[in-house]
Design an enzyme around this catalytic site. Structure first.
Site, PDB file in Angstrom:
ATOM      1  N   HIS A   1     -12.065 -10.689  -0.802  1.00  0.00           N
ATOM      2  CA  HIS A   1     -12.932  -9.595  -2.123  1.00  0.00           C
ATOM      3  C   HIS A   1     -14.316 -10.101  -2.297  1.00  0.00           C
ATOM      4  O   HIS A   1     -14.660 -11.168  -2.920  1.00  0.00           O
ATOM      5  CB  HIS A   1     -12.540 -10.170  -3.508  1.00  0.00           C
ATOM      6  CG  HIS A   1     -11.202  -9.925  -3.215  1.00  0.00           C
ATOM      7  ND1 HIS A   1      -9.729 -10.442  -4.254  1.00  0.00           N
ATOM      8  CD2 HIS A   1     -10.035  -8.625  -3.387  1.00  0.00           C
ATOM      9  CE1 HIS A   1      -8.855 -10.090  -5.029  1.00  0.00           C
ATOM     10  NE2 HIS A   1      -8.830  -9.361  -4.355  1.00  0.00           N
TER      11      HIS A   1
ATOM     12  N   TYR B   1     -14.147 -16.600  -3.473  1.00  0.00           N
ATOM     13  CA  TYR B   1     -12.976 -17.960  -3.538  1.00  0.00           C
ATOM     14  C   TYR B   1     -11.588 -17.537  -2.888  1.00  0.00           C
ATOM     15  O   TYR B   1     -10.706 -17.970  -2.739  1.00  0.00           O
ATOM     16  CB  TYR B   1     -13.792 -18.886  -3.604  1.00  0.00           C
ATOM     17  CG  TYR B   1     -14.848 -18.944  -3.816  1.00  0.00           C
ATOM     18  CD1 TYR B   1     -15.923 -18.792  -3.140  1.00  0.00           C
ATOM     19  CD2 TYR B   1     -15.150 -19.435  -5.537  1.00  0.00           C
ATOM     20  CE1 TYR B   1     -17.051 -19.139  -3.449  1.00  0.00           C
ATOM     21  CE2 TYR B   1     -16.356 -20.341  -5.518  1.00  0.00           C
ATOM     22  CZ  TYR B   1     -17.904 -19.948  -5.441  1.00  0.00           C
ATOM     23  OH  TYR B   1     -18.545 -20.202  -5.502  1.00  0.00           O
ATOM     24  N   HIS B   2     -11.815 -15.643  -1.859  1.00  0.00           N
ATOM     25  CA  HIS B   2     -10.402 -15.620  -2.717  1.00  0.00           C
ATOM     26  C   HIS B   2      -9.738 -15.570  -1.188  1.00  0.00           C
ATOM     27  O   HIS B   2      -9.865 -14.158  -0.479  1.00  0.00           O
ATOM     28  CB  HIS B   2     -10.119 -14.076  -2.744  1.00  0.00           C
ATOM     29  CG  HIS B   2     -10.201 -14.319  -4.619  1.00  0.00           C
ATOM     30  ND1 HIS B   2     -10.765 -12.987  -5.534  1.00  0.00           N
ATOM     31  CD2 HIS B   2     -10.155 -15.684  -5.345  1.00  0.00           C
ATOM     32  CE1 HIS B   2     -10.698 -13.942  -7.151  1.00  0.00           C
ATOM     33  NE2 HIS B   2     -10.832 -15.292  -6.407  1.00  0.00           N
ATOM     34  N   PRO B   3     -10.250 -15.971  -0.203  1.00  0.00           N
ATOM     35  CA  PRO B   3      -9.475 -15.781   1.665  1.00  0.00           C
ATOM     36  C   PRO B   3      -8.478 -15.973   2.101  1.00  0.00           C
ATOM     37  O   PRO B   3      -7.652 -16.624   1.578  1.00  0.00           O
ATOM     38  CB  PRO B   3     -10.447 -16.113   2.728  1.00  0.00           C
ATOM     39  CG  PRO B   3     -10.627 -18.069   1.433  1.00  0.00           C
ATOM     40  CD  PRO B   3     -10.793 -17.753   0.300  1.00  0.00           C
TER      41      PRO B   3
END
Length: 630
Positions: free
Chosen positions: A351, A543-545
């Protein structure tokens, strides 16, 4: 007895030569030393058995993060199965439990400290045009280092996974697994059809919510967003989100799923500081074990049933490629024998968001305190039996809003979360002030609303580093390479700017700071070109990989694992973590990762329990009903 685990960020190394940042003053050193003394340790456990080479287990789980802890707990519930959990990082120290100290964990030894590859379209203001990608490196993984928010995503996300040829992953099918984990502590205000109360994972509101956080929710409500529970029937709306916490302390998956069983289940072995470097295969391409390094020594462990990789969206693909599973041309270039030619590392996405919209708070609304009061609050929190007060919350970060940028969209395409900031320092030194956010998130005089693109079209990739394949991989997130992503962000910004005219903002004296940031000072604040410059210059990861070991059916050339999370082309190997996501859900990824752990391990149980006469094991079958295996 205790032993120090946490090593704080090295501010002497990170601080610029000429700076006025508070994080670079002598007080910062005093403050960090106090945190190490009070919270830097992890209680000594009963001594773990020393590793022995060539040990044999039924299952080996690689990675003690959001999914891996869940998987380990459920597998080890079967007394007849021996389970080994390997984690590269150390034990989880006490500092991770303090909500307002979450940002002090970044750039410490509990963070893998990944950076993206240089880009010519994003992250432009950062050194070498590289964004930071923190990932948790300890028991609990990123559930021990994140900002707590418990958001599941939209129903449409999971229905789309299923529609892409992945049976068992529709919303109605995964909802029971969300509920299975959940022990919701605020159930009296929620719809029980969507929430669980008997699970291991504590989910609750923080006991402390400050005035600026309430202001954000009130302001979005004034613009038309309903106040609601985004994890129930309707995601569209605004709220103070629930978190993975209990009574003012973090409830990581390590705390919830591993600590209660670690020394009670004799069939479970947990090894922190044990980095797996290779998956072993026999002549039939069956995963037969792993090699790992602990205390500088190389060990081998064997699995008679399965190896389950739960290293996350960066470390899982890295380990697969090191083991010969990945794009064959890339592996051949590194002289790695190819076991299975698969698109490992592709489909990487996140995101995308950015820093730069800055809200100044009036003296009456700001939560700033003196240095003496910071120390006093820390000491008081440490001494409390039941944690309350400013450090038992995470500032404004749990202020979460979801909305649509176009009428008629099937689901929200924008999420807004809010960071705390000392706004004068940020305006002057935006990169270093965010990179050195060591002070409690409870004390601040400004806000940074972060407009997040919930439906990114840009895709990147992850590759091994040719000069050091075992080192940090090459991470190319592809931020803003698809022009649609920037368009969505710019539309999302407009609703945030409208907050300034709300009663919630005006009555508290809050306003947008109109001083252009350094990288965009040649542009006029408020213009589209200025905000586009912010997005490209001060690009940021929430921090949403996800997506690097994509789930898809046989015959899908873009898939790495099948709908039962088994790696294509081999046997005895699954990937159970956020890397399997075909596309990222609309929301934070911690709660979905816990669900993936539950759903994934249920598939493992289904596949193995029918081979054994093991009684009274409750699982959810693929059609989401409860059954007992006889």
């Amino acid at each position: 007895m205790v032993h120090t685990v946490w090593q704080p960020p090295n501010i002497a190394q990170q601080c610029p030569a000429q700076t006025n940042l508070t994080a670079c003053t002598p007080f910062a050193l005093v403050y960090l030393n106090l945190l190490v003394k009070l919270f830097g340790s992890a209680p000594d456990h009963a001594p773990d058995p020393e590793p022995v080479d060539a040990e044999t287990y039924d299952f080996i789980v690689v990675g003690a993060g959001a999914a891996g802890c869940v998987v380990t707990n459920r597998l080890s519930a079967i007394q007849e199965w021996k389970v080994l959990l390997l984690e590269a990082g150390p034990e989880e120290p006490e500092i991770t439990s303090v909500p307002a100290l979450s940002t002090a964990l970044l750039n410490s030894n509990l963070d893998w400290q990944y950076k993206t590859m240089p880009s010519d379209v994003a992250c432009l203001a950062y050194p070498n045009q590289q964004c930071s990608w923190p990932r948790g490196k300890m028991m609990g993984g990123s559930s021990s280092i994140n900002s707590f928010v418990y958001v599941r995503g939209n129903k449409l996300d999971y229905d789309d996974w299923a529609a892409r040829g992945n049976p068992g992953w529709s919303y109605d099918e995964v909802l029971p697994y969300f509920k299975k984990s959940e022990r919701n502590l605020n159930i009296e205000m929620l719809d029980r059809a969507y929430h669980g109360v008997n699970g291991d994972q504590a989910v609750s509101l923080f006991p402390y919510v400050d005035n600026p956080a309430i202001m954000i929710t009130e302001a979005f409500n004034e613009t038309g967003l309903p106040i609601n529970d985004c994890n129930s029937a309707q995601q569209y709306g605004t709220s103070q989100a629930q978190t993975i916490s209990e009574e003012g302390q973090r409830a990581s998956t390590n705390r919830e799923f591993i600590k209660p069983i670690r020394y009670k289940r004799k069939n479970l072995t947990v090894r922190p500081e044990s980095e797996v470097i290779k998956i072993l295969f026999d002549e039939n391409k069956r995963a037969s074990g792993v090699q790992y390094i602990k205390n500088g020594q190389l060990y081998t462990a064997y699995a008679t049933k399965e190896v389950i990789v739960s290293g996350g969206s960066i470390n899982s693909p890295k380990l697969l490629m090191l083991s010969g599973i990945g794009p064959k041309e890339h592996l051949k270039d590194l002289n790695i024998p190819v076991i299975s030619d698969l698109p490992v590392g592709e489909n990487l996405h996140d995101h995308v968001t950015f820093n730069g919209l800055v809200v100044a708070l009036s003296n009456e609304t700001a939560t700033t305190v003196s240095q003496e009061e910071i120390i006093q609050n820390i000491m008081e929190y440490k001494q409390m039996k039941v944690k309350r007060g400013p450090l038992s919350g995470d500032g404004p970060v749990s202020s979460v809003s979801f909305y649509l940028t176009e009428p008629g969209l099937p689901a929200p395409d924008i999420q807004v979360q809010v960071d705390n900031v000392n706004w004068e320092e940020f305006i002057r030194e935006p990169i270093d002030s965010k990179g050195l956010a060591i002070f409690p998130t409870a004390f601040y005089n400004g806000l940074i609303p972060r407009v997040m693109n919930n439906v990114p079209k840009s895709r990147g990739r992850l590759l091994l580093n040719a000069s050091d394949p075992c080192g940090h991989p090459l991470i190319s997130p592809g931020y803003l390479t698809d022009p649609h992503d920037l368009e969505v962000l710019m539309k999302g910004v407009k609703r945030v700017l409208a907050l300034e005219s709300t009663h919630a903002f005006r009555s508290r004296g809050a306003y947008f700071v109109r001083t252009p940031l350094p990288a965009c000072k040649h542009l006029t604040w408020g213009t589209d070109s200025y905000f586009e410059c912010l997005a490209r210059s001060y690009t940021s990861s929430p921090y949403h990989p996800v997506g690097t070991c994509k789930m898809g059916p046989a015959g899908d050339p873009t898939a790495v694992v099948d709908p039962r999370l088994r790696v294509h082309g081999v046997t005895g190997l699954r990937v159970i973590d956020a890397s399997m996501m075909p596309h990222v859900p609309r929301g934070n990824t911690n709660a979905p990762s816990i669900m993936i752990g539950e759903r994934g391990v249920a598939l493992v149980l289904e596949d193995w329990l029918d081979k054994y006469k093991i009684r009274n094991v409750e699982i959810f079958t693929s059609d989401a009903v409860t059954c007992t295996c006889d």
